[in-house]
Design a protein around this motif. Structure first.
Motif, PDB file in Angstrom:
ATOM      1  N   GLN A 111       0.877  -1.200   0.067  1.00 55.10           N
ATOM      2  CA  GLN A 111      -0.070  -0.018   0.004  1.00 55.10           C
ATOM      3  C   GLN A 111       1.021   1.338  -0.017  1.00 55.10           C
ATOM      4  O   GLN A 111       0.737   2.146  -0.827  1.00 55.10           O
ATOM      5  N   TRP A 112       1.964   1.313   0.844  1.00 50.89           N
ATOM      6  CA  TRP A 112       2.870   2.494   1.102  1.00 50.89           C
ATOM      7  C   TRP A 112       3.584   2.701  -0.424  1.00 50.89           C
ATOM      8  O   TRP A 112       3.731   3.658  -0.601  1.00 50.89           O
ATOM      9  N   THR A 113       4.076   1.656  -1.074  1.00 53.60           N
ATOM     10  CA  THR A 113       4.800   1.496  -2.127  1.00 53.60           C
ATOM     11  C   THR A 113       3.910   2.334  -3.320  1.00 53.60           C
ATOM     12  O   THR A 113       4.336   3.216  -4.087  1.00 53.60           O
ATOM     13  N   VAL A 114       2.525   1.626  -3.491  1.00 47.70           N
ATOM     14  CA  VAL A 114       1.747   2.202  -4.619  1.00 47.70           C
ATOM     15  C   VAL A 114       1.326   3.686  -4.201  1.00 47.70           C
ATOM     16  O   VAL A 114       1.031   4.581  -5.100  1.00 47.70           O
ATOM     17  N   PHE A 115       1.133   3.860  -2.854  1.00 49.49           N
ATOM     18  CA  PHE A 115       0.730   5.447  -2.576  1.00 49.49           C
ATOM     19  C   PHE A 115       1.636   6.325  -2.945  1.00 49.49           C
ATOM     20  O   PHE A 115       1.602   7.351  -3.245  1.00 49.49           O
ATOM     21  N   SER A 116       3.015   5.892  -2.792  1.00 48.44           N
ATOM     22  CA  SER A 116       4.231   6.699  -2.978  1.00 48.44           C
ATOM     23  C   SER A 116       4.418   6.881  -4.590  1.00 48.44           C
ATOM     24  O   SER A 116       4.992   8.070  -5.016  1.00 48.44           O
TER      25      SER A 116
END
Length: 174
Positions: A111-116
């Motif tokens: 989630q954090w990777t795609v959000f970034s």
């Protein structure tokens, strides 16, 4: 308006959704995948979005492929590639000014990777709740449509039909 694309981590949904998790525990993984695709297809059509469902090939070795089913794109990753890495790469490539990518997974790191990368995220639970709400709405709409035609041809209004139904039940118990 931007095109909406939903990237779904397939096995993550199967592990999180109650009905699918039960099928998986009973060693009916193929049925769980099929049920997931069927329900996501209805969701995609109702919401007007494109969906790509990604499965890890490690659970189905040697199957790497991509195909269309129920107007969804289904991807089995390469044998050494995880669904997470495929989704992260694809989200980065497809999220642009014309396309808003949303990733459905409960994996916080993903989630954090795609959000970034500018993509949105939704958890397996959130997607499940949205899907259940959509299914209830469709069922309600179908009943309304069915009874609209019925009422149009009937001299009785809805209250009168309920009263008649209640009277019928009372009489049939005697």
């Amino acid at each position: 308006m931007k095109k909406q694309l939903l990237l779904v981590d397939g096995y993550n949904m199967i592990g999180a959704w109650p009905e699918l998790s039960t099928l998986k525990k009973q060693d009916h993984l193929e049925e769980a995948r099929e049920e997931l695709l069927n329900r996501l297809s209805n969701y995609a059509k109702y919401q007007g979005l494109e969906i790509i469902v990604v499965f890890d090939a490690q659970l189905v070795p040697g199957i790497q492929k991509s195909y269309q089913k129920y107007q969804l794109t289904v991807v089995f990753t390469k044998e050494d590639e995880t669904a997470d890495s495929y989704i992260e790469r694809t989200a980065g490539e497809l999220n642009d000014r014309l396309t808003q990518v949303t990733v459905a997974t409960s994996d916080l790191a993903e989630q954090w990777t795609v959000f970034s990368q500018g993509a949105l995220r939704t958890s397996a639970r959130e997607l499940y709740k949205d899907l259940k709400k959509m299914e209830e709405t469709i069922l309600g709409d179908a009943k309304d449509t069915q009874f609209t035609d019925f009422r149009r041809n009937s001299p009785w209004n809805e209250r009168q039909l309920q009263d008649l139904s209640q009277k019928r039940d009372e009489l049939s118990q005697k």
